[in-house]
Design a protein around this motif. Sequence first.
Motif, short mmCIF file in Angstrom:
data_model
loop_
_atom_site.label_atom_id
_atom_site.label_comp_id
_atom_site.label_asym_id
_atom_site.label_seq_id
_atom_site.Cartn_x
_atom_site.Cartn_y
_atom_site.Cartn_z
N TRP A 40 -11.37 -5.22 -9.73
CA TRP A 40 -10.73 -4.06 -10.34
C TRP A 40 -9.53 -4.48 -11.18
N ALA A 41 -8.75 -5.45 -10.69
CA ALA A 41 -7.58 -5.90 -11.44
C ALA A 41 -7.96 -6.57 -12.74
N SER A 42 -9.14 -7.20 -12.78
CA SER A 42 -9.58 -7.83 -14.02
C SER A 42 -9.93 -6.80 -15.10
N LYS A 43 -10.27 -5.59 -14.68
CA LYS A 43 -10.62 -4.53 -15.63
C LYS A 43 -9.41 -3.68 -16.01
N ARG A 44 -8.51 -3.49 -15.06
CA ARG A 44 -7.34 -2.64 -15.29
C ARG A 44 -6.19 -3.15 -14.46
N ALA A 45 -5.04 -3.35 -15.10
CA ALA A 45 -3.90 -3.94 -14.40
C ALA A 45 -3.42 -3.06 -13.25
N VAL A 46 -3.47 -1.76 -13.44
CA VAL A 46 -3.10 -0.81 -12.38
C VAL A 46 -4.38 -0.21 -11.81
N ILE A 47 -4.65 -0.49 -10.55
CA ILE A 47 -5.86 -0.03 -9.89
C ILE A 47 -5.67 1.41 -9.43
N ARG A 48 -6.59 2.28 -9.78
CA ARG A 48 -6.52 3.68 -9.37
C ARG A 48 -7.20 3.84 -7.99
N LEU A 49 -6.45 4.41 -7.06
CA LEU A 49 -6.94 4.58 -5.70
C LEU A 49 -7.05 6.06 -5.36
N ASN A 50 -8.07 6.40 -4.60
CA ASN A 50 -8.17 7.72 -3.99
C ASN A 50 -7.99 7.57 -2.48
N GLY A 51 -8.23 8.64 -1.74
CA GLY A 51 -8.00 8.58 -0.30
C GLY A 51 -8.87 7.56 0.40
N GLU A 52 -10.15 7.51 0.05
CA GLU A 52 -11.07 6.58 0.70
C GLU A 52 -10.70 5.13 0.42
N LYS A 53 -10.40 4.83 -0.83
CA LYS A 53 -10.04 3.46 -1.19
C LYS A 53 -8.71 3.07 -0.56
N PHE A 54 -7.76 4.00 -0.49
CA PHE A 54 -6.46 3.70 0.12
C PHE A 54 -6.63 3.35 1.59
N ARG A 55 -7.40 4.14 2.30
CA ARG A 55 -7.59 3.87 3.73
C ARG A 55 -8.33 2.56 3.97
N ARG A 56 -9.31 2.28 3.14
CA ARG A 56 -10.15 1.10 3.35
C ARG A 56 -9.47 -0.19 2.92
N LEU A 57 -8.75 -0.17 1.81
CA LEU A 57 -8.21 -1.40 1.23
C LEU A 57 -6.72 -1.61 1.52
N ILE A 58 -6.01 -0.55 1.90
CA ILE A 58 -4.57 -0.67 2.12
C ILE A 58 -4.22 -0.51 3.59
N ARG A 59 -4.67 0.57 4.19
CA ARG A 59 -4.27 0.85 5.57
C ARG A 59 -5.07 0.07 6.60
N ALA A 60 -6.36 -0.11 6.35
CA ALA A 60 -7.21 -0.75 7.35
C ALA A 60 -7.06 -2.27 7.29
N PRO A 61 -6.91 -2.94 8.45
CA PRO A 61 -6.89 -4.40 8.46
C PRO A 61 -8.32 -4.93 8.29
N PRO A 62 -8.44 -6.22 7.94
CA PRO A 62 -7.38 -7.19 7.65
C PRO A 62 -6.95 -7.11 6.18
N ARG A 63 -5.74 -7.63 5.92
CA ARG A 63 -5.24 -7.68 4.55
C ARG A 63 -4.20 -8.79 4.45
N ASN A 64 -4.38 -9.70 3.51
CA ASN A 64 -3.44 -10.80 3.31
C ASN A 64 -2.77 -10.72 1.94
N TYR A 65 -2.79 -9.56 1.32
CA TYR A 65 -2.20 -9.38 0.00
C TYR A 65 -1.28 -8.16 0.03
N SER A 66 -0.24 -8.20 -0.79
CA SER A 66 0.67 -7.07 -0.93
C SER A 66 0.16 -6.15 -2.03
N VAL A 67 0.44 -4.88 -1.90
CA VAL A 67 0.05 -3.89 -2.90
C VAL A 67 1.24 -2.98 -3.19
N VAL A 68 1.65 -2.95 -4.43
CA VAL A 68 2.68 -2.02 -4.88
C VAL A 68 1.97 -0.80 -5.44
N ILE A 69 2.29 0.36 -4.90
CA ILE A 69 1.59 1.59 -5.30
C ILE A 69 2.59 2.58 -5.87
#
Length: 302
Positions: A40-69
């Motif tokens: 997604w970052a290769s297509k758009r510098a700012v990734i657009r998130l909805n509720g499902e993507k936020f829960r899956r990629l930000i809130r749910a573990p595991p995650r080894n990357y920081s995300v500024v939203i």
Amino acid sequence: MFYKLLIVAFLAVSLYGTPSDGQKKKETLLSEKVSQMMEWASKRAVIRLNGEKFRRLIRAPPRNYSVVIMFTALQTQRQCAVCKQADEEYQILANSWRYSSAFTNRIFFAMVDFDEGSDVFQMLNMNSAPTFINFPAKGKPKPADTYELQVRGFAAEQLARWVADRTDVHIRVIRPPNYAGPLRAGLLEFYPVECFVLIMTSGQMWNHIRGPPYAHKNPNTGQVSYIHGSSQAQFVAETHIVLLFNAAVTLGMVLLHEAATSDLDMGKRKIMCVAGIGLVLLFFSWLLSIFRAKYHGYPYRW
């Protein structure tokens, strides 16, 4: 005794030396999440998130990357002028990181619009926008991970300093050149030059040298021709027509530029865009028709 030690060592290696199925699934899931974010970052510098993507990629573990939203409300009906201004600076920051040589998957920039993820706003008990929050690679966001917008402003440089403090990722902000100001100034300051260019490209100098008639009236039929039938000659009226068409095409291009860069509301910008496209298509096609009438076929064709 020696054989007993070998058996114990074998069991220890079997139990603790190889990753369990749960660990493998965790690593696979993490790899898939990182790959998805990088795509997604290769297509758009700012990734657009909805509720499902936020829960899956930000809130749910595991995650080894920081995300500024950036939590915002960009829809016209929300009438959030500050959101649009902050979004422009945020896009500059994200693009500076995305196209830098130091770009890695350590940090990503994302956005949640209220109309696309109102459930995320409710989940975080958030009732104001724009708001910037850093979700660290480990643990939950701390109070310092929420950007103090009222104190520091939303300039890309200030956001970059805050990101460096929270993630230790230093971003050199690179602002794209602004051509809108010089263009607006040029349209006024160089108006005589623009008129001169339109006059010369329409064939006025040829008229001055050759002195052709304004138009031609057929003595037999009385029909008046404003376009000369040969590519080796022209009428004065023909140059006036070409000048008008060139000016209309130029105006259409200016309207398209203004529609893309102006701060007017979306409705007016759409009208400007449609008008610009109409002017360019209509008058440029008429220019090609004149060439076809004089050259007896479209130009630039073998």
